[in-house]
Design a protein around this motif. Structure first.
Motif, PDB file in Angstrom:
ATOM      1  N   ALA A  40       0.832  -1.205   0.000  1.00 42.12           N
ATOM      2  CA  ALA A  40       0.000   0.000   0.000  1.00 42.12           C
ATOM      3  C   ALA A  40       0.867   1.257   0.000  1.00 42.12           C
ATOM      4  CB  ALA A  40      -0.943  -0.008   1.199  1.00 42.12           C
ATOM      5  N   ASP A  41       1.905   1.265   0.830  1.00 42.12           N
ATOM      6  CA  ASP A  41       2.800   2.419   0.898  1.00 42.12           C
ATOM      7  C   ASP A  41       3.546   2.631  -0.418  1.00 42.12           C
ATOM      8  OD1 ASP A  41       2.006   2.860   3.492  1.00 42.12           O
ATOM      9  OD2 ASP A  41       3.804   1.964   4.397  1.00 42.12           O
ATOM     10  N   ARG A  42       4.071   1.551  -0.998  1.00 47.07           N
ATOM     11  CA  ARG A  42       4.837   1.666  -2.244  1.00 47.07           C
ATOM     12  C   ARG A  42       3.968   2.158  -3.396  1.00 47.07           C
ATOM     13  NH1 ARG A  42       7.616  -4.184  -2.446  1.00 47.07           N
ATOM     14  NH2 ARG A  42       8.481  -4.179  -0.358  1.00 47.07           N
ATOM     15  N   ILE A  43       2.731   1.678  -3.454  1.00 46.87           N
ATOM     16  CA  ILE A  43       1.855   2.012  -4.574  1.00 46.87           C
ATOM     17  C   ILE A  43       1.127   3.331  -4.334  1.00 46.87           C
ATOM     18  CG2 ILE A  43      -0.177   1.211  -5.866  1.00 46.87           C
ATOM     19  CD1 ILE A  43       0.813  -1.656  -5.235  1.00 46.87           C
ATOM     20  N   GLY A  44       0.975   3.697  -3.074  1.00 44.32           N
ATOM     21  CA  GLY A  44       0.312   4.959  -2.755  1.00 44.32           C
ATOM     22  C   GLY A  44      -1.202   4.851  -2.705  1.00 44.32           C
ATOM     23  N   VAL A  45      -1.707   3.734  -2.159  1.00 44.03           N
ATOM     24  CA  VAL A  45      -3.151   3.552  -1.995  1.00 44.03           C
ATOM     25  C   VAL A  45      -3.424   3.199  -0.540  1.00 44.03           C
ATOM     26  CG1 VAL A  45      -3.524   2.802  -4.387  1.00 44.03           C
ATOM     27  CG2 VAL A  45      -3.095   1.092  -2.614  1.00 44.03           C
ATOM     28  N   SER A  46      -4.701   3.311  -0.148  1.00 45.13           N
ATOM     29  CA  SER A  46      -5.066   2.931   1.218  1.00 45.13           C
ATOM     30  C   SER A  46      -4.985   1.416   1.366  1.00 45.13           C
ATOM     31  CB  SER A  46      -6.485   3.406   1.541  1.00 45.13           C
ATOM     32  OG  SER A  46      -7.431   2.616   0.822  1.00 45.13           O
ATOM     33  N   ARG A  47      -4.878   0.984   2.592  1.00 43.75           N
ATOM     34  CA  ARG A  47      -4.813  -0.462   2.846  1.00 43.75           C
ATOM     35  C   ARG A  47      -6.124  -1.144   2.468  1.00 43.75           C
ATOM     36  NH1 ARG A  47      -1.055  -0.577   8.315  1.00 43.75           N
ATOM     37  NH2 ARG A  47       0.668   0.468   7.285  1.00 43.75           N
TER      38      ARG A  47
END
Length: 122
Positions: A40-47
Motif C-alpha cells: 500500500a505504501d509503495r503504490i500509494g493507496v489505502s490499505r
C-alpha cells in the motif's frame, strides 16, 4: 481444483491487468513477496483499497497469501508469472513505441488513456 482453459486464463489476466492498481501490485510482487502495508505504501493507496485489489488478484489465481507470523505475505502464485510479466511488459513497450495506428478506435483509446494514465511505481 480444476485446470482452466486457455481462454479462461487469458480472461483472468485481462481482468487483473485492466486496473492500474492491480497492475502495480503485480509489478511490485514481481520484485519479491511483500506484506499488504508495504505494498500500500509503495503504490500509494489505502490499505482497504489494496485489500480489495489483492482479493481480486487472489480470485484470478495470480497471487497467493502466505502466513508470516501475524501477517500475510503476498507473492505471485507461480514463479513463471515473473517471466510472463517481463515478456508482456517488453512486448507492450515495443509495440507502443512503433505503433503508427491511427484508426478511430485507437485514437479514441489514446485520448482515454491520456486522461486516465497514472505513473505506476516499479
Amino acid at each position: 481444483m480444476r485446470i482452466l482453459s486457455p481462454v479462461e486464463v487469458m480472461s483472468r489476466f485481462g481482468k487483473a491487468l485492466a486496473d492500474p492498481t492491480r497492475a502495480a501490485v503485480l509489478l511490485q510482487l514481481q520484485q519479491g513477496p511483500a506484506v499488504p502495508s508495504e505494498l500500500a505504501d509503495r503504490i500509494g493507496v489505502s490499505r482497504q483499497t489494496l485489500s480489495n485489489h489483492l482479493a481480486c488478484l487472489r480470485d484470478c489465481g495470480l497471487v497467493v497469501g502466505v502466513p508470516a507470523g501475524r501477517n500475510v505475505r503476498y507473492e505471485l502464485s507461480d514463479p513463471k508469472l515473473t517471466h510472463a510479466l517481463e515478456d508482456l511488459l517488453g512486448t507492450i513497450l515495443t509495440v507502443e513505441s512503433v505503433c503508427q495506428c491511427r484508426t478511430p478506435e485507437c485514437a479514441a483509446a489514446d485520448r482515454t488513456d491520456d486522461a486516465t494514465t497514472q505513473e505506476i511505481p516499479a
